[in-house]
Scaffold this active site. Structure first.
Site, PDB file in Angstrom:
ATOM      1  N   ASP A 170       0.849  -1.202   0.000  1.00 37.73           N
ATOM      2  CA  ASP A 170       0.000   0.000   0.000  1.00 37.73           C
ATOM      3  C   ASP A 170       0.885   1.253   0.000  1.00 37.73           C
ATOM      4  OD1 ASP A 170      -2.265   1.542   0.026  1.00 37.73           O
ATOM      5  OD2 ASP A 170      -2.631   1.337   2.173  1.00 37.73           O
ATOM      6  N   HIS A 178      -9.719  -1.325  -7.813  1.00 35.07           N
ATOM      7  CA  HIS A 178      -9.436  -0.171  -6.960  1.00 35.07           C
ATOM      8  C   HIS A 178      -8.671   0.913  -7.718  1.00 35.07           C
ATOM      9  CE1 HIS A 178      -8.938   2.077  -3.352  1.00 35.07           C
ATOM     10  NE2 HIS A 178      -7.619   1.939  -3.324  1.00 35.07           N
TER      11      HIS A 178
END
Ligand code: HEM
Length: 297
Positions: A144, A211
């Site tokens: 991330d 995403h």
């Protein structure tokens, strides 16, 4: 340029604490902020290698009552987005305190000092402790933060002309057994990145609900960038997930991405992460003024 608050620009913190609070006595907030900033500076001087940072940010109700509220003209209460299983609830508070560094011990001590400074002028409604995982991976196993702005771009994206920054904090509760019941290929499809190598899918191979497809957005050819400072949080045997934290000089960029994730846009599509991995359980918008403004509200 005014000085940005110290938890905004530094990347790669390994621990964080978020405190959400409501303000009881507006008249004592200014003095409390001064004491809190002094406590942070003392901690930074004592442990100069720990990248200790503190952000104090305000919700629209308090900020709007100040004489400098035009510095964050876009600020509003978090409105909630989406519906049903794809819903981002609003849990707006008056105050967000975000502490991050390379050491949970330092964060904890600074949080104690900051809460002492505010005393009973605020009531704490929520406290979260976040931690960094190996290779900067989330609890879902994916790296991330890869596409976060770097170098000079961090300040350019995170700060407005007054050196302040809009902040969003949303807690996302993951359902890891559900996620792990999906094949690696399905997980990768949801993000549009490969899990182990972290390699991005070519544009033509991205699922429209992935995403990246929902958050890598352009307006008039210009990328809508934000600076993410999220970390995993939670209990092994209880609620756990991602404390999604993002800073931006424009609230617009954050909001457009949320609308694309939660289906509040023309195509009505929602982010695959919301059906395969996670759900939003909290949400608030805040404004972190420059240090100079914080000391002179
Ligand atoms: C990218 C995870 C929520 C905005 C990513 C990536 C992962 C990820 C793994 C790819 C690597 C990277 O560039 O960092 C998650 C998870 C979330 C979440 C697990 C919630 C549980 C959000 C939210 C927003 C957002 C709420 C915006 C409001 C972005 C952006 C990128 C990104 C802008 C970079 C897109 C690009 O330019 O490639 N996220 N994210 N994320 N995410 Fe999230």
């Amino acid at each position: 340029m005014n000085t940005p608050q110290s938890a905004i620009l530094p990347d790669h913190a390994t621990a964080a604490i978020w405190l959400l609070a409501d303000i009881i006595d507006k008249n004592r907030i200014q003095a409390a902020c001064k004491h809190a900033v002094a406590a942070c500076e003392a901690a930074q001087a004592r442990y100069p290698n720990e990248n200790i940072g503190l952000t104090i940010a305000f919700g629209a109700d308090f900020w709007g009552s100040l004489k400098h509220s035009h510095e964050a003209a876009e600020l509003k209460n978090f409105p909630s987005y989406g519906t049903g299983a794809h819903h981002a609830p609003a849990t707006q508070h008056d105050l967000l305190i975000h502490i991050q560094s390379l050491n949970h011990d330092s964060n904890f001590s600074l949080a104690q000092d900051v809460l002492h400074a505010f005393g009973d002028s605020i009531v704490v409604r929520d406290e979260t402790h976040g931690f960094r995982r190996h290779e900067e991976r989330g609890l879902d196993g994916f790296v991330d933060g890869t596409e976060n702005p770097q170098g000079d771009d961090i300040a350019a994206v995170a700060l407005n002309e007054w050196g302040g920054s809009y902040v969003v904090l949303q807690h996302y509760q993951h359902d890891i057994p559900k996620w792990n019941a999906h094949s690696i290929a399905e997980q990768e499809e949801a993000i549009a990145r490969h899990k182990i190598s972290n390699e991005e899918f070519p544009k033509t191979e991205r699922h429209p609900c992935s995403h990246i497809a929902r958050t890598n957005l352009r307006e008039d050819g210009v990328k809508l960038k934000i600076v993410r400072r999220s970390l995993p949080f939670g209990m092994v045997s209880g609620v756990h997930g991602l404390a999604f934290t993002a800073y931006c000089g424009r609230l617009h960029n954050i909001e457009v991405q949320l609308k694309h994730m939660f289906g509040d846009v023309e195509d009505g599509l929602t982010d695959l992460l919301l059906s395969r991995l996670t759900r939003a359980i909290s949400g608030g918008y805040y404004y972190a003024p420059s240090v100079e403004r914080l000391l002179d509200l």
